[in-house]
Design a protein around this motif. Structure first.
Motif, short mmCIF file in Angstrom:
data_model
loop_
_atom_site.label_atom_id
_atom_site.label_comp_id
_atom_site.label_asym_id
_atom_site.label_seq_id
_atom_site.Cartn_x
_atom_site.Cartn_y
_atom_site.Cartn_z
N LEU A 54 21.99 16.46 -1.88
CA LEU A 54 21.75 16.79 -0.48
C LEU A 54 23.08 17.12 0.19
N ASN A 55 23.17 18.32 0.72
CA ASN A 55 24.44 18.77 1.29
C ASN A 55 24.22 19.46 2.63
N ILE A 56 24.86 18.91 3.66
CA ILE A 56 24.90 19.57 4.97
C ILE A 56 26.28 20.18 5.11
N ASP A 57 26.33 21.50 5.07
CA ASP A 57 27.59 22.23 5.15
C ASP A 57 27.81 22.64 6.62
N TYR A 58 28.56 21.80 7.34
CA TYR A 58 28.73 22.02 8.78
C TYR A 58 29.99 22.82 9.08
N LYS A 59 29.84 23.85 9.92
CA LYS A 59 30.99 24.62 10.37
C LYS A 59 31.38 24.13 11.76
N GLN A 60 32.64 23.72 11.90
CA GLN A 60 33.15 23.20 13.17
C GLN A 60 32.83 24.17 14.31
N GLY A 61 32.26 23.63 15.37
CA GLY A 61 31.95 24.44 16.54
C GLY A 61 30.54 24.98 16.58
N ASP A 62 29.78 24.84 15.49
CA ASP A 62 28.41 25.36 15.49
C ASP A 62 27.53 24.64 16.51
N CYS A 63 27.71 23.33 16.67
CA CYS A 63 26.98 22.61 17.72
C CYS A 63 27.74 22.82 19.02
N CYS A 64 27.20 23.68 19.88
CA CYS A 64 28.01 24.17 21.00
C CYS A 64 27.79 23.44 22.31
N ASP A 65 26.55 23.05 22.64
CA ASP A 65 26.34 22.41 23.93
C ASP A 65 25.12 21.49 23.93
N VAL A 66 25.02 20.69 24.98
CA VAL A 66 23.94 19.72 25.16
C VAL A 66 23.18 20.04 26.43
N ILE A 67 21.86 20.04 26.33
CA ILE A 67 21.03 20.17 27.52
C ILE A 67 20.16 18.92 27.65
N VAL A 68 20.09 18.36 28.84
CA VAL A 68 19.26 17.18 29.09
C VAL A 68 18.13 17.57 30.03
N ASN A 69 16.90 17.21 29.66
CA ASN A 69 15.75 17.43 30.56
C ASN A 69 14.95 16.15 30.67
N GLU A 70 13.78 16.22 31.27
CA GLU A 70 13.02 15.01 31.55
C GLU A 70 12.50 14.31 30.30
N SER A 71 12.52 14.99 29.14
CA SER A 71 12.00 14.38 27.92
C SER A 71 13.07 13.92 26.95
N GLY A 72 14.34 14.21 27.25
CA GLY A 72 15.42 13.79 26.34
C GLY A 72 16.58 14.76 26.36
N ASN A 77 25.66 32.57 16.24
CA ASN A 77 25.98 32.93 14.84
C ASN A 77 26.20 31.68 13.98
N CYS A 78 25.40 30.65 14.22
CA CYS A 78 25.49 29.40 13.46
C CYS A 78 25.31 29.65 11.97
N VAL A 79 26.15 29.00 11.16
CA VAL A 79 26.02 29.13 9.70
C VAL A 79 25.86 27.76 9.03
N THR A 80 25.79 26.69 9.80
CA THR A 80 25.62 25.35 9.21
C THR A 80 24.32 25.30 8.43
N SER A 81 24.40 24.81 7.20
CA SER A 81 23.23 24.88 6.32
C SER A 81 22.94 23.55 5.63
N LEU A 82 21.71 23.45 5.15
CA LEU A 82 21.23 22.29 4.40
C LEU A 82 20.65 22.76 3.09
N THR A 83 21.08 22.14 2.00
CA THR A 83 20.48 22.37 0.70
C THR A 83 20.27 21.02 0.01
N ALA A 84 19.29 20.96 -0.87
CA ALA A 84 19.00 19.74 -1.63
C ALA A 84 18.06 20.10 -2.76
N ALA A 85 18.07 19.29 -3.81
CA ALA A 85 17.23 19.56 -4.96
C ALA A 85 15.74 19.55 -4.61
#
Length: 234
Positions: A27-45, A53-61
């Protein structure tokens, strides 16, 4: 009738140890720095968005394709004894973080949510306990974004690895399920780390200040197979 709704209770006697295709070390999460750019808060969370242009990916067997990060969010309860959506052997934890990825075999996230294997969601259990410095950047940004109508930028040094269990404690269970928020599409391959991450009462209270609780109740397993990367001892 819906047969693969989430969340569910992960009960050991319903789990099949699947050493052939459930391998924690694949199980590999290949995170590229800066891909998570901002946070929004609303009434549900809150929701952490990714840049265009996010390239962060997940792979696993145990996954059928390469999946790309779409967003992440969390669920919690009004006190430390409730809050997680999934249960571990009848026990609810204090919260659960969901990292949502979409299957890149499809053209877009919108197309993926209409497919049986369209999304892969990584679930991290939260347990109320000691203060967690690794969660400070996220929680502090959520605190500042609460009451704001506009997204707030994530810390530049943020990395997804900060929010996960240690590398040597990433055994997981996996099953076919659904989104836990409307419209509850049955399109999710769930991967749940069974080792919880501790965060403090004060950190959880930042989330409770948005809404006291935002978790869905457990759904019927409907005979679904739950596979694991290890022999469960819950």
């Amino acid at each position: 009738m819906a047969f693969r709704q989430s969340p569910i209770d992960i009960v050991p006697q319903d789990v099949c140890h699947s050493a052939e295709d459930c391998k924690a070390d694949t199980l590999n999460i290949d995170y590229k720095q800066g891909d998570c750019c901002d946070v929004i808060v609303n009434e549900s969370g809150f929701r952490v968005n990714v840049k265009r242009n996010c390239v962060t990916s997940l792979t696993a067997a145990h996954l059928p394709a390469k999946f790309e990060l779409a967003q992440f969010h969390a669920h919690w309860g009004c006190n430390g004894k409730v809050g997680s959506e999934h249960f571990l052997n009848g026990k609810q934890l204090s919260g659960e973080v969901h990292f949502v990825f979409w299957n890149t075999n499809y053209e877009s996230f919108a197309e993926a949510v209409e497919k049986d294997d369209g999304l892969a969601v990584i679930g991290v259990f939260l347990k109320e306990g000691k203060y967690n410095e690794d969660y400070h950047g996220l929680i502090d940004t959520v605190r500042k974004a609460t009451g704001n109508n506009l997204p707030l930028q994530m810390p530049k040094n943020f990395h997804i690895e900060q929010l996960l269990p240690p590398v040597d404690k990433r055994d997981f269970v996996t099953y076919l399920g659904s989104l836990t928020t409307p419209p509850y599409n049955e399109c999710v391959i769930w991967t749940l780390f069974t080792e919880p991450v501790e965060i403090s009462y004060g950190q959880l209270n930042v989330l409770r200040n948005i809404i006291p609780e935002n978790h869905r109740e457990c759904q019927d397993r409907c005979g679904r197979t739950i596979r694991s990367s290890h022999l469960l001892d819950l």
